[in-house]
Write a protein that holds these residues in place. Structure first.
Motif, short mmCIF file in Angstrom:
data_model
loop_
_atom_site.label_atom_id
_atom_site.label_comp_id
_atom_site.label_asym_id
_atom_site.label_seq_id
_atom_site.Cartn_x
_atom_site.Cartn_y
_atom_site.Cartn_z
N UNK A 1 0.82 -1.22 0.00
CA UNK A 1 0.00 0.00 0.00
C UNK A 1 0.85 1.27 0.00
N UNK A 2 1.94 1.27 0.74
CA UNK A 2 2.84 2.43 0.73
C UNK A 2 3.45 2.62 -0.65
N UNK A 3 3.84 1.52 -1.28
CA UNK A 3 4.40 1.59 -2.63
C UNK A 3 3.38 2.18 -3.61
N UNK A 4 2.16 1.70 -3.55
CA UNK A 4 1.11 2.18 -4.44
C UNK A 4 0.87 3.67 -4.22
N UNK A 5 0.76 4.08 -2.97
CA UNK A 5 0.51 5.50 -2.68
C UNK A 5 1.68 6.38 -3.09
N UNK A 6 2.90 5.85 -3.03
CA UNK A 6 4.09 6.60 -3.46
C UNK A 6 4.12 6.74 -4.98
N UNK A 7 3.81 5.67 -5.69
CA UNK A 7 3.93 5.67 -7.15
C UNK A 7 2.70 6.24 -7.86
N UNK A 8 1.53 6.06 -7.31
CA UNK A 8 0.29 6.42 -8.01
C UNK A 8 0.22 7.87 -8.50
N UNK A 9 0.61 8.88 -7.72
CA UNK A 9 0.51 10.25 -8.24
C UNK A 9 1.35 10.48 -9.51
N UNK A 10 2.58 10.00 -9.52
CA UNK A 10 3.43 10.15 -10.71
C UNK A 10 2.88 9.31 -11.86
N UNK A 11 2.40 8.11 -11.56
CA UNK A 11 1.84 7.24 -12.59
C UNK A 11 0.64 7.91 -13.25
N UNK A 12 -0.26 8.43 -12.45
CA UNK A 12 -1.47 9.09 -13.00
C UNK A 12 -1.09 10.33 -13.81
N UNK A 13 -0.15 11.12 -13.29
CA UNK A 13 0.25 12.35 -13.98
C UNK A 13 0.80 12.04 -15.37
#
Length: 147
Positions: free
Chosen positions: A4-16
């Motif tokens: 979950x920490x990994x997802x929350x760390x990566x998700x903003x850059x991934x979505x952008x």
């Protein structure tokens, strides 16, 4: 780092970045999780995707496992070294949209399963790679990050 920490760390850059290219962030996040072991085996600081060096910019040379024939073998390979997480995500998007071998996968969108199956067959030597990406997406409900 937990999943979950990994997802929350990566998700903003991934979505952008995926939003700029009309690509699914869920696939980028799943591949980052698989390729880096949920952030435990990142190449350099930001190469989560096991992205090989494209001949431009800095690289890191490391041993890696490749599936050849019916078994894994260890080889030395050069990998991209990125200055930021956004650069790493952008390079994944550029690879998907500009490398001709991924054109059939991109053309299959918005069908996520077909995109992953076509992309996975080219991206990795592991014959079960696409199934692993799809399982990671499902298990972590990653489609919530798709535009």
């Amino acid at each position: 780092m937990t999943a979950n920490e990994f997802i929350e760390w990566l998700a903003p850059a991934a979505r952008a970045q995926t939003g700029c290219y009309n690509l699914p962030a869920s696939v980028l996040i799943a591949q980052g999780a698989i390729e880096s072991g949920w952030g435990k085996s990142v190449i350099g600081k930001y190469n989560l995707f096991g992205r090989k060096w494209n001949g431009v910019g800095p690289y890191i040379e490391l041993p890696t496992q490749e599936y050849e024939g019916s078994r894994y073998v260890t080889i030395r390979a050069k990998f991209q070294d990125y200055p930021s997480l956004l650069h790493a995500c952008d390079d994944w998007c550029i690879l998907m949209t500009q490398e001709p071998c991924y054109a059939p996968a991109v053309a299959a969108l918005p069908n996520l399963v077909q995109f992953v199956r076509l992309m996975g067959a080219k991206y990795a030597t592991d014959p079960d790679y696409a199934n692993k990406v799809l399982a990671t997406i499902r298990a972590n409900k990653l489609t919530r990050f798709d535009a």
